[in-house]
Design a protein around this motif. Structure first.
Motif, PDB file in Angstrom:
ATOM      1  N   TYR A 136      -5.509   2.732   7.705  1.00  0.00           N
ATOM      2  CA  TYR A 136      -5.171   3.677   8.931  1.00  0.00           C
ATOM      3  C   TYR A 136      -6.162   3.919   9.703  1.00  0.00           C
ATOM      4  O   TYR A 136      -7.244   4.228   9.276  1.00  0.00           O
ATOM      5  CB  TYR A 136      -4.654   4.786   8.176  1.00  0.00           C
ATOM      6  CG  TYR A 136      -3.235   4.853   7.433  1.00  0.00           C
ATOM      7  CD1 TYR A 136      -2.069   4.481   8.428  1.00  0.00           C
ATOM      8  CD2 TYR A 136      -2.771   5.249   6.402  1.00  0.00           C
ATOM      9  CE1 TYR A 136      -0.755   4.309   7.822  1.00  0.00           C
ATOM     10  CE2 TYR A 136      -1.620   5.324   5.862  1.00  0.00           C
ATOM     11  CZ  TYR A 136      -0.512   4.665   6.664  1.00  0.00           C
ATOM     12  OH  TYR A 136       0.583   4.736   5.968  1.00  0.00           O
ATOM     13  N   GLY A 155       6.883  -1.741  -2.528  1.00  0.00           N
ATOM     14  CA  GLY A 155       6.605  -0.715  -2.537  1.00  0.00           C
ATOM     15  C   GLY A 155       6.990   0.258  -3.747  1.00  0.00           C
ATOM     16  O   GLY A 155       6.403   0.617  -4.606  1.00  0.00           O
ATOM     17  N   ARG A 156       8.220   0.653  -3.633  1.00  0.00           N
ATOM     18  CA  ARG A 156       8.908   1.556  -4.526  1.00  0.00           C
ATOM     19  C   ARG A 156       9.085   1.101  -6.100  1.00  0.00           C
ATOM     20  O   ARG A 156       9.036   1.526  -6.941  1.00  0.00           O
ATOM     21  CB  ARG A 156      10.164   2.273  -4.287  1.00  0.00           C
ATOM     22  CG  ARG A 156      10.035   3.239  -2.848  1.00  0.00           C
ATOM     23  CD  ARG A 156      11.257   3.766  -2.385  1.00  0.00           C
ATOM     24  NE  ARG A 156      11.232   4.419  -1.288  1.00  0.00           N
ATOM     25  CZ  ARG A 156      11.350   3.953  -0.048  1.00  0.00           C
ATOM     26  NH1 ARG A 156      11.233   2.743   0.155  1.00  0.00           N
ATOM     27  NH2 ARG A 156      11.233   4.974   0.929  1.00  0.00           N
ATOM     28  N   GLY A 162       0.245   5.685  -0.028  1.00  0.00           N
ATOM     29  CA  GLY A 162      -0.613   6.860  -0.256  1.00  0.00           C
ATOM     30  C   GLY A 162      -0.087   7.675  -1.311  1.00  0.00           C
ATOM     31  O   GLY A 162       1.084   7.899  -1.673  1.00  0.00           O
ATOM     32  N   LYS A 173       0.655  -4.736   9.789  1.00  0.00           N
ATOM     33  CA  LYS A 173       1.624  -4.392   9.050  1.00  0.00           C
ATOM     34  C   LYS A 173       2.448  -3.538  10.276  1.00  0.00           C
ATOM     35  O   LYS A 173       1.863  -2.720  10.517  1.00  0.00           O
ATOM     36  CB  LYS A 173       1.202  -3.618   7.954  1.00  0.00           C
ATOM     37  CG  LYS A 173       2.212  -3.195   7.003  1.00  0.00           C
ATOM     38  CD  LYS A 173       1.648  -2.754   5.613  1.00  0.00           C
ATOM     39  CE  LYS A 173       2.914  -2.238   4.703  1.00  0.00           C
ATOM     40  NZ  LYS A 173       3.130  -0.713   5.008  1.00  0.00           N
ATOM     41  N   PRO A 189       0.815  -1.204   0.117  1.00  0.00           N
ATOM     42  CA  PRO A 189       0.129   0.008  -0.107  1.00  0.00           C
ATOM     43  C   PRO A 189       0.591   1.376  -0.128  1.00  0.00           C
ATOM     44  O   PRO A 189       1.771   1.354   0.777  1.00  0.00           O
ATOM     45  CB  PRO A 189      -0.676  -0.178   1.338  1.00  0.00           C
ATOM     46  CG  PRO A 189       0.175  -0.996   2.203  1.00  0.00           C
ATOM     47  CD  PRO A 189       0.791  -1.941   1.374  1.00  0.00           C
ATOM     48  N   GLY A 192      12.904  -2.736   0.747  1.00  0.00           N
ATOM     49  CA  GLY A 192      14.208  -2.790   0.025  1.00  0.00           C
ATOM     50  C   GLY A 192      14.222  -3.806  -1.244  1.00  0.00           C
ATOM     51  O   GLY A 192      15.135  -4.208  -1.504  1.00  0.00           O
ATOM     52  N   SER A 199       8.371  -6.546   4.209  1.00  0.00           N
ATOM     53  CA  SER A 199       8.538  -5.548   3.147  1.00  0.00           C
ATOM     54  C   SER A 199       9.755  -4.516   3.555  1.00  0.00           C
ATOM     55  O   SER A 199      10.170  -4.601   4.777  1.00  0.00           O
ATOM     56  CB  SER A 199       7.222  -4.478   2.995  1.00  0.00           C
ATOM     57  OG  SER A 199       7.350  -3.544   4.199  1.00  0.00           O
ATOM     58  N   SER A 236      -4.180   1.568  -0.135  1.00  0.00           N
ATOM     59  CA  SER A 236      -4.035   2.546   0.989  1.00  0.00           C
ATOM     60  C   SER A 236      -5.262   3.232   1.374  1.00  0.00           C
ATOM     61  O   SER A 236      -6.052   3.930   0.453  1.00  0.00           O
ATOM     62  CB  SER A 236      -2.749   3.501   0.681  1.00  0.00           C
ATOM     63  OG  SER A 236      -2.862   4.427   1.778  1.00  0.00           O
ATOM     64  N   THR A 274      -2.090  -1.058   9.323  1.00  0.00           N
ATOM     65  CA  THR A 274      -1.008  -0.562   9.584  1.00  0.00           C
ATOM     66  C   THR A 274      -0.558   0.011  10.899  1.00  0.00           C
ATOM     67  O   THR A 274      -1.499   0.683  11.416  1.00  0.00           O
ATOM     68  CB  THR A 274      -0.549   0.553   8.358  1.00  0.00           C
ATOM     69  OG1 THR A 274      -0.574  -0.061   7.110  1.00  0.00           O
ATOM     70  CG2 THR A 274       0.813   1.170   8.793  1.00  0.00           C
TER      71      THR A 274
HETATM   72  C1  LIG Z   1       5.585   6.649  -1.421  1.00  0.00           C
HETATM   73  C2  LIG Z   1       5.332   5.661  -0.247  1.00  0.00           C
HETATM   74  C3  LIG Z   1       4.109   5.706   0.308  1.00  0.00           C
HETATM   75  C4  LIG Z   1       3.568   4.930   1.286  1.00  0.00           C
HETATM   76  N1  LIG Z   1       2.475   4.717   1.808  1.00  0.00           N
HETATM   77  C5  LIG Z   1       1.919   3.909   2.456  1.00  0.00           C
HETATM   78  C6  LIG Z   1       0.770   3.646   3.325  1.00  0.00           C
HETATM   79  O1  LIG Z   1      -0.151   4.570   2.894  1.00  0.00           O
HETATM   80  N2  LIG Z   1       0.246   2.696   3.937  1.00  0.00           N
HETATM   81  C7  LIG Z   1       1.164   1.881   4.399  1.00  0.00           C
HETATM   82  O2  LIG Z   1       0.744   1.014   5.099  1.00  0.00           O
HETATM   83  N3  LIG Z   1       2.441   1.977   4.131  1.00  0.00           N
HETATM   84  C8  LIG Z   1       3.013   2.844   3.177  1.00  0.00           C
HETATM   85  N4  LIG Z   1       4.314   2.841   2.694  1.00  0.00           N
HETATM   86  C9  LIG Z   1       5.143   1.609   2.946  1.00  0.00           C
HETATM   87  C10 LIG Z   1       4.971   0.654   2.048  1.00  0.00           C
HETATM   88  O3  LIG Z   1       3.522  -0.102   2.167  1.00  0.00           O
HETATM   89  C11 LIG Z   1       6.202  -0.589   1.925  1.00  0.00           C
HETATM   90  O4  LIG Z   1       5.927  -0.941   3.627  1.00  0.00           O
HETATM   91  C12 LIG Z   1       7.457   0.111   1.637  1.00  0.00           C
HETATM   92  O5  LIG Z   1       7.473   0.775   0.452  1.00  0.00           O
HETATM   93  C13 LIG Z   1       8.387  -1.175   1.248  1.00  0.00           C
HETATM   94  O6  LIG Z   1       9.539  -0.473   1.029  1.00  0.00           O
HETATM   95  P1  LIG Z   1      10.066  -0.436  -0.575  1.00  0.00           P
HETATM   96  O7  LIG Z   1       9.523   0.912  -0.989  1.00  0.00           O
HETATM   97  O8  LIG Z   1      11.566  -0.447  -0.416  1.00  0.00           O
HETATM   98  O9  LIG Z   1       9.577  -1.648  -1.380  1.00  0.00           O
HETATM   99  C14 LIG Z   1       4.692   3.707   1.543  1.00  0.00           C
HETATM  100  C15 LIG Z   1       5.837   3.633   1.196  1.00  0.00           C
HETATM  101  C16 LIG Z   1       6.209   4.627  -0.011  1.00  0.00           C
HETATM  102  C17 LIG Z   1       7.643   4.580  -0.495  1.00  0.00           C
END
Ligand SMILES: Cc1cc2nc3c(=O)[nH]c(=O)nc-3n(C[C@H](O)[C@H](O)[C@H](O)COP(=O)(O)O)c2cc1C
Length: 381
Positions: free
Chosen positions: A127, A327-328, A77, A249, A75, A306, A304, A104, A153
Motif C-alpha cells: 500500500y 481472501g476470506r 490486513g 492488484k 493479502p 468470491g 480475486s 499485506s 494494490t
Molecule cells: C478482511 C480482509 C482484509 C483485506 N485486506 C487487504 C489488504 O490489506 N490489502 C489488499 O490488497 N487487499 C485486501 N483485501 C482484499 C483481498 O486481498 C482480496 O482481494 C479479497 O478478499 C478477495 O475476495 P474474497 O475474500 O471473496 O476471496 C482484504 C480482504 C478482506 C476480506
C-alpha cells in the motif's frame, strides 16, 4: 469440515461480532460483494462424458513454478484480530500447501519473520501511504527479505464506505461498549488473540507518530495518509525500483489493464477488494475474458473475489485466469482451526477442483476452455 462454508460456520461461532463484521462485510449496499458470488452463478458447465479421466491434474504454474492448484492466499490486513500471529499461521499453511502467501502492508507479523518460514513462496503487497520514503523502504526490505513478487494494490487510496465500521465504532475508532461486551462472551477468541496484547502493524508502525500507535488509532491514521494522487507514473517508478515479478492488484477497467501492460508489469490481479471498495462495480470474473483478450499470453492474469468452491476456480481458469487469490476462504479456516484450518481450506478447494474436473470430462486445467461454459441467459443451448 467438508466445505469452506463449514469452516465459515465455525468461524461465526467462535469470533466476536466486530471481528466478523471486519471479515465479512463489504462497502455501501454490498452490491459488489453480492456480485462477486452472482458472477460465478451466471456460468454453467456443459460437461463431456466418456473421456479418459484417470489422470486428472489441477496443478498449475504460478510465475513459472508449479503449484498444486492455481491459487495464492490474498493479502489481508489486520489478521491479528483473528488470532495472535495470524500472518505466520497463514504463511506456514501456505508453505505446507505449496501456494504463495501474499503478505499485506497492514499485516501484524514482521515481514522478515514470515520470510524465514521454510519453503514459503512469500510475496509482498504494497500500500502506498505517507511520504515516498515509506514505499521505498518497504520495497527495499521486501527485496532483502527475498520476496518472490511485489503486488501493488491500486484501488484503496480512498477507503471504501464501510457503513458497518462507521456504525459500530465509537468516535475514537475503538470498539464501543456493546462490542466489548460481545467480545467478552467469546473466551476462546480472547485467549488465542489477546494473549500477546492487541496486535500492531508491525511493518509500518515506525512511520506512525508515537502518540497514534495504538491498534485502532494507527489503522485510522494510516488510512488517512494514502495519497489520492497515486498514478501510473508512480506505478512505473515502483516498477523501476523492484527487479523481480511485479503485479498490480485491484484493476477492473479494461483500459487500466492495457495501461498496466504498457507499464511493464508481470501480471494483473483483477479484483474489487472482496467487495470492500467501489460499490456497484463489476466483479473480476465479469472482466476476465476481455482482460485476457487484451493481455494475450504476455503477462499473468489472476482474479480475486468470491472464491469459495473448487468449481469457482475451474470457471475462472476456463475464462482465462492463470490463478486466483482467495481472501476470506483461508481466513474462515484460520478463524475455525488456526493454521490447520487454513490448510484444510486450501485442501478442500483442491480436492473439489479435482473431482469437478472429472465431472466435467476434462483431464487437466490446460484443457479447460470458454467453450465448456455457457451463460445462463443463453440457455437453452
Ligand atoms: C478482511 C480482509 C482484509 C483485506 N485486506 C487487504 C489488504 O490489506 N490489502 C489488499 O490488497 N487487499 C485486501 N483485501 C482484499 C483481498 O486481498 C482480496 O482481494 C479479497 O478478499 C478477495 O475476495 P474474497 O475474500 O471473496 O476471496 C482484504 C480482504 C478482506 C476480506
Amino acid at each position: 469440515m467438508q466445505t469452506v462454508e463449514d469452516l465459515r460456520a465455525r468461524a461465526h461461532r467462535l469470533m466476536p461480532r466486530f471481528v466478523l463484521e471486519y471479515l465479512e462485510a463489504g462497502s455501501g449496499e454490498e452490491a459488489t460483494l453480492a456480485r462477486e458470488r452472482e458472477a460465478f452463478a451466471e456460468w454453467r458447465v456443459i460437461p463431456h462424458t466418456l473421456v479418459d479421466e484417470s489422470t486428472r491434474d489441477v496443478s498449475a504454474p504460478i510465475l513459472g513454478s508449479k503449484a498444486p492448484l492455481p491459487l495464492a492466499i490474498a493479502p489481508t490486513g489486520l489478521n491479528g484480530i483473528f488470532m495472535h500471529h495470524a500472518d505466520l499461521a497463514l504463511a506456514r499453511a501456505a508453505a505446507a500447501s505449496g501456494v504463495p502467501f501474499i503478505q499485506s502492508t497492514m499485516s501484524n507479523d514482521r515481514m522478515e519473520q514470515v520470510a524465514a518460514i521454510d519453503g514459503l513462496r512469500h510475496w509482498w503487497q504494497l500500500y502506498v501511504f505517507g511520504g515516498e520514503e515509506v514505499w521505498q523502504e518497504l520495497v527495499d526490505r521486501a527485496e532483502r527479505a527475498g520476496c518472490e513478487a511485489l503486488v501493488l494494490t491500486t484501488n484503496a487510496q480512498i477507503f471504501g464506505q464501510r457503513d458497518w465500521d462507521k456504525r459500530d465504532r465509537a468516535p475514537s475508532g475503538f470498539p464501543d461498549a456493546a462490542d466489548l461486551l460481545n467480545a467478552a462472551t467469546h473466551p476462546r477468541w480472547a485467549v488465542t488473540t489477546l494473549t500477546g496484547g492487541l496486535p500492531e502493524f508491525a511493518n509500518v508502525i515506525d512511520f506512525v507518530p508515537k502518540d497514534r500507535r495504538s491498534f485502532f488509532d494507527s489503522a485510522n491514521w494510516i488510512r488517512h495518509q494514502m495519497p489520492k494522487t497515486l498514478s501510473w507514473r508512480d506505478v512505473a517508478r515502483i516498477r523501476d525500483r523492484w527487479t523481480r515479478p511485479f503485479f498490480v492488484k485491484g484493476i477492473l477497467n479494461p483500459d487500466d489493464v492495457q495501461q498496466a501492460l504498457d507499464c511493464g508489469v508481470d501480471g494483473v490481479m483483477l479484483g474489487a477488494h472482496g467487495g470492500r471498495q467501489a460499490d456497484w462495480s463489476v466483479s473480476a470474473l465479469d472482466v476476465l475474458p476481455r482482460a485476457r483478450e487484451i493481455v494475450g499470453d504476455r503477462i499473468e492474469l489472476y482474479i480475486s473475489g468470491g472464491i469459495r468452491r473448487g468449481s469457482d476456480i475451474l470457471k475462472a481458469c476456463a475464462l482465462g485466469a492463470d490463478a486466483v487469490l482467495a481472501g476470506r476462504a483461508p481466513l474462515y479456516g484460520l478463524c475455525a482451526h488456526g493454521e490447520d484450518g487454513v490448510r484444510k481450506a486450501i485442501e478442500l478447494l483442491r480436492s473439489e477442483m479435482l473431482n469437478e474436473l472429472g465431472q466435467y470430462g476434462v483431464p487437466g486445467l490446460d484443457k479447460l476452455s470458454r467453450y465448456l461454459l455457457v451463460r445462463t441467459e443463453n440457455l437453452p443451448l
